[in-house]
Enzyme design. Structure first.
Site, PDB file in Angstrom:
ATOM      1  CB  CYS A  32      20.073  -8.603  26.601  1.00 15.06           C
ATOM      2  SG  CYS A  32      18.605  -7.555  26.616  1.00 15.06           S
ATOM      3  CG  ASP A  81      -7.557  -0.368   3.522  1.00 14.17           C
ATOM      4  OD1 ASP A  81      -6.819  -1.312   3.185  1.00 14.17           O
ATOM      5  OD2 ASP A  81      -7.316   0.389   4.469  1.00 14.17           O
ATOM      6  CD  GLU A 108     -11.252  -0.120 -11.273  1.00 13.06           C
ATOM      7  OE1 GLU A 108     -10.728  -0.767 -10.334  1.00 13.06           O
ATOM      8  OE2 GLU A 108     -11.606  -0.636 -12.330  1.00 13.06           O
ATOM      9  CB  CYS A 142      19.994  -2.807  28.401  1.00 16.49           C
ATOM     10  SG  CYS A 142      18.616  -3.822  27.850  1.00 16.49           S
ATOM     11  CE  LYS A 185      -1.975   3.225  -0.546  1.00 11.69           C
ATOM     12  NZ  LYS A 185      -0.942   2.290  -0.139  1.00 11.69           N
ATOM     13  CB  CYS A 195      20.035  -7.272  30.281  1.00 12.80           C
ATOM     14  SG  CYS A 195      21.118  -6.348  29.183  1.00 12.80           S
ATOM     15  CB  CYS A 241      21.048  -3.710  24.828  1.00 10.06           C
ATOM     16  SG  CYS A 241      21.536  -4.998  25.963  1.00 10.06           S
ATOM     17  CE1 TYR A 248      -8.807  -6.038  -7.804  1.00  9.08           C
ATOM     18  CE2 TYR A 248     -10.222  -5.025  -6.155  1.00  9.08           C
ATOM     19  CZ  TYR A 248      -9.127  -5.810  -6.480  1.00  9.08           C
ATOM     20  OH  TYR A 248      -8.363  -6.354  -5.493  1.00  9.08           O
ATOM     21  CE  LYS A 278      -4.077   0.202  -3.281  1.00  8.99           C
ATOM     22  NZ  LYS A 278      -4.352  -0.646  -2.161  1.00  8.99           N
TER      23      LYS A 278
HETATM   24  S1  IVH Z   1      -6.305  -3.951  -9.436  1.00 13.35           S
HETATM   25  C1  IVH Z   1      -3.502  -6.530 -11.650  1.00 13.35           C
HETATM   26  N1  IVH Z   1      -8.201  -2.407  -8.468  1.00 13.35           N
HETATM   27  O1  IVH Z   1      -5.029  -3.113  -3.861  1.00 13.35           O
HETATM   28  C2  IVH Z   1      -4.494  -5.702 -10.935  1.00 13.35           C
HETATM   29  N2  IVH Z   1      -6.752  -3.498  -6.921  1.00 13.35           N
HETATM   30  O2  IVH Z   1      -2.261  -2.494  -3.359  1.00 13.35           O
HETATM   31  C3  IVH Z   1      -4.262  -5.700  -9.471  1.00 13.35           C
HETATM   32  N3  IVH Z   1      -7.284  -3.079  -4.579  1.00 13.35           N
HETATM   33  O3  IVH Z   1      -3.855  -6.344  -4.476  1.00 13.35           O
HETATM   34  C4  IVH Z   1      -5.282  -5.130  -8.646  1.00 13.35           C
HETATM   35  N4  IVH Z   1      -9.010  -1.777  -4.937  1.00 13.35           N
HETATM   36  O4  IVH Z   1      -6.114  -6.047  -3.230  1.00 13.35           O
HETATM   37  C5  IVH Z   1      -7.164  -3.216  -8.177  1.00 13.35           C
HETATM   38  N5  IVH Z   1      -9.927  -1.052  -7.771  1.00 13.35           N
HETATM   39  C6  IVH Z   1      -8.910  -1.852  -7.471  1.00 13.35           C
HETATM   40  C7  IVH Z   1      -8.535  -2.133  -6.146  1.00 13.35           C
HETATM   41  C8  IVH Z   1      -7.434  -2.966  -5.914  1.00 13.35           C
HETATM   42  C9  IVH Z   1      -8.258  -2.359  -4.016  1.00 13.35           C
HETATM   43  C10 IVH Z   1      -6.241  -3.800  -3.828  1.00 13.35           C
HETATM   44  C11 IVH Z   1      -5.935  -5.186  -4.317  1.00 13.35           C
HETATM   45  C12 IVH Z   1      -4.482  -5.132  -4.700  1.00 13.35           C
HETATM   46  C13 IVH Z   1      -4.006  -4.052  -3.792  1.00 13.35           C
HETATM   47  C14 IVH Z   1      -2.690  -3.460  -4.254  1.00 13.35           C
END
Ligand code: IVH
Length: 698
Positions: A451, A138, A134, A427, A333, A430, A445, A245, A136
């Site tokens: 300072c 932000d 899925e 520094c 990531k 200071c 420093c 999710y 991720k």
């Molecule tokens: S699953 C136990 N699924 O990423 C399951 N998290 O870096 C925990 N996040 O805290 C989360 N998209 O805020 C899950 N498809 C996704 C996500 C997701 C974004 C976030 C979430 C989590 C953070 C961790």
């Protein structure tokens, strides 16, 4: 504000000495906790997500290579950060903890994850199991609670166990279902991500700017800021979105797999992400990662990776979790975004411990929709290593909302007008001489509390949340009181009573707020020894080490007797390095701090104001808590990893090698040399049944 300098060590862990590893793990723990607090507690990170991930990854690789050196306060054991004391929301305890995710960066990390999972489950290596991939998102995670299909409560993640009650705000978000369709379980907690579309973010920032209000650094911050509004109707106007999710507490089973779960909750009325895909093997997962990365720029919202989750819920259950993240999922990531710009100047800032941090001023440039104008250069060596000159064209990168780093100089773009930067030997604040001890990367420093910069940062640390945590006395007030000359040292905070009338005359203070401030200060006259030690802001001494020191000394009197400038500091040093997890460098910093007569006097003055309570000893409540266990041979009831996890959850330390410190050896079938060694050392050897009986698991 600029990040404290932090260089990630790239030494190969397998060639490092245990002392160096210990020291590095301590520094990493302090660093990660500092950034967790900034990110989760204050919505104000100082380093990019990619940089943070690198620090965490380094920590993990050290921990994996030296499992017996994993610290009691390992960053792996924490999620987010506790809620700020001055939060305007009340707290909600999560029925089930809200976890974070482990991160992977390379294909190999993902292959390792899949292998780890199948090994843990003792699955046949030739049979692959399904995962869901899925995007991720932000944004920020939220837990939504429904009773009989009716929305009743919303909570932020907070520290993972306790979040903020944002029900009123969530109520205003049009995209959150208030009444579910179909036949959901009577109790249902759905978790997911609140986020803001990029388009809405830009519109919001334009409006904020017009109105002379704060602009948000990126869509994530805008979403967090919009949700956490005192006036919930503002939240309603911000057009926040939600993707579901996962789940928290549910009164009935919804599905046997994550895939069916997503389908079911979509039928209840939740948005689930359409890019999610069921994958049959690692190749599928990686292909999906590349597909999603390819679409990334065209999506209306920010994503920072792809999350892989094992599909079967029974497998998820068996895999369970580490303290911070589930074992059954991982976030893969995306690499950080990079752009080119010019360094127009290099400034030097001074931190709490006197560390000088060079900061590059940049020709402002947009990276992923965010304008950046500063980059951290970490320290002297970093500038030299990268060959950075003032006026250089450079590639910078950022992954979050924050100060980016310089990746490299574009040498070919030079025209000869670029200037070499010389690090100041005095520094900039200071004017005291700066010193760079041999073997250290950081120049400092020497002005200590003379300072202004160090005094300022030191006192801010002193009153911060994990230290004295004085409500109403934040960085702004500290700066104000210092500039008025009312506070020159920590003890002065406890004399502010005498200044009540003058404080009342300041802007931003009313009678009530002064009363509150003074009573908050009075409350903190009583403080635990570990908090006290942490608050002193000694280099390298984070909360975990402060606790070790508190347990070691037991009382402030004993500590001061051992560590005063006239004491035998060599002996004190020796005693310190004998504490597990404290190395020579840390001991140096501790003895140097207390051994400095000025600083020592400052501590004595402070102690005179306080009642310092001895530390609480950890409760011993399982048959194996505090014991060191080694597993060997083939276990039949569970895999080695599962056994280790179970033992650790019962408070034991699991080690890979038998030594005189081992309390129990658990020997499965075909146990070899370890069992013999344990027998030689007279260590209790248990078979699997004996061990299960011992931990109350017949
Ligand atoms: S699953 C136990 N699924 O990423 C399951 N998290 O870096 C925990 N996040 O805290 C989360 N998209 O805020 C899950 N498809 C996704 C996500 C997701 C974004 C976030 C979430 C989590 C953070 C961790």
């Amino acid at each position: 504000m600029v990040a404290r300098p932090f260089i990630i060590n790239t030494d190969n862990p397998t060639t490092m000495s245990e002392d160096d590893v210990r020291r590095e793990l301590a520094a990493l723990a302090a660093e990660i906790s500092h950034h967790d607090e900034l990110y989760h507690g204050q919505d104000a990170p100082q380093i990019s997500d990619a940089e943070y991930d690198q620090i965490v990854a380094r920590n993990q690789s050290l921990e994996a290579t030296f499992p017996h050196l994993v610290r009691a306060d390992s960053p792996n054991e924490r999620v987010g950060t506790a809620i700020l004391a001055d939060s305007m929301f009340s707290k909600i305890r999560h029925a089930r903890p809200m976890l974070s995710l482990s991160n992977g960066f390379s294909d190999k990390d993902i292959e390792d994850f899949v292998t780890r999972v199948s090994k843990f489950l003792s699955l046949d290596v030739n049979v692959s199991t399904q995962f869901i991939a899925e995007p991720k998102i932000d944004g920020l995670s939220i837990s939504l609670r429904y009773k009989n299909g009716q929305f009743v409560e919303a909570a932020t993640r907070g520290d993972g166990n306790e979040g903020e009650d944002v029900t009123k705000n969530a109520m205003q978000i049009a995209s959150l279902p208030k009444q579910l369709r179909g036949q959901p379980p009577a109790i249902l907690e759905i978790r997911g991500e609140i986020y803001m579309n990029r388009h809405d973010f830009l519109t919001l920032n334009a409006a904020q700017e017009n109105a002379g209000k704060k602009v948000f650094a990126n869509p994530r911050n805008a979403a967090a800021g919009s949700l956490r509004q005192k006036d919930a109707s503002i939240t309603g106007q911000r057009n926040l979105q939600f993707f579901a999710y996962s789940m928290g507490e549910t009164s009935a089973l919804i599905a046997d797999t994550h895939w069916d779960f997503l389908a079911a909750i979509s039928d209840y009325g939740f948005s689930v992400n359409e890019l999610s895909k069921r994958c049959n093997n690692v190749e599928d997962l990686l292909a999906t990662y590349h597909e999603i990365n390819h679409q990334r720029a065209d999506l209306p919202y920010d994503i920072d990776g792809v999350v892989y989750k094992i599909d079967r819920h029974d497998y998820q259950q068996r895999l369970g979790q580490l303290a911070r993240a589930p074992r059954w999922a991982i976030a893969h990531k995306f690499p950080a975004e990079q752009v080119e710009t010019t360094i127009t100047a290099i400034d030097v800032q001074v931190g709490r411990t006197g560390a000088l941090t060079p900061v590059a001023r940049l020709t402002p440039v947009s990276v992923g929709g965010v304008i950046v104008s500063n980059a951290t250069l970490h320290n002297e060596d970093e500038i030299n290593r990268k060959g950075i000159k003032i006026g250089d064209r450079v590639v910078i990168q950022r992954a979050g909302d924050v100060i980016p780093q310089v990746v490299r100089v574009l040498i070919d773009a030079r025209n000869g007008t670029e200037q070499i930067f010389t690090f100041p030997d005095h520094c900039p604040v200071c004017n005291a001489p700066t010193i760079r001890p041999e073997g250290e990367a950081v120049r400092r420093c020497s002005g200590r509390l003379n300072c202004a910069a160090q005094l300022n940062e030191g006192l801010k640390h002193f009153v911060s949340r994990n230290a004295f945590d004085i409500e109403g006395l934040g960085p702004r007030q500290i700066e104000q009181f210092i500039s008025l000359g009312w506070v020159k040292a920590p003890a002065d905070i406890f004399q502010l009573n005498d200044k009540a009338a003058e404080i009342a005359a300041l802007d931003g203070f009313g009678d009530l707020s002064i009363k509150k401030l003074l009573s908050a200060i009075a409350v903190r006259r009583e403080i635990g020894l570990e908090r006290f030690i942490y608050a002193l802001g000694i280099r390298q001494i984070g909360q975990a080490t402060a606790r070790l020191l508190a347990l070691h000394y037991g009382s402030v009197e004993t500590m001061l007797a051992a560590l005063n400038p006239d004491a035998d500091l060599d002996a004190a040093h020796q005693a310190l390095v004998e504490i597990d997890q404290i190395g020579a460098a840390m001991a140096n910093d501790i003895t140097a701090f207390f051994g400095n007569p000025d600083l020592y006097q400052l501590i004595v003055d402070l102690v005179a104001e306080l009642t310092i309570l001895p530390p609480e000893r950890p409760a011993e409540n399982s048959a194996i808590s505090g014991k060191t266990i080694v597993f060997t041979g083939t276990l039949t009831r569970m895999s080695r990893a599962e056994a280790k996890a179970k033992a650790e959850s019962l408070g034991a330390k699991v080690s890979g090698t038998v030594s005189s410190k081992t309390d129990f050896l658990v020997a499965g079938a075909d146990a070899g040399s370890k069992a013999r060694k344990a027998a030689d050392l007279g260590i209790t050897v248990l078979d699997e049944d004996g061990y299960s009986a011992l931990v109350g698991n017949p």
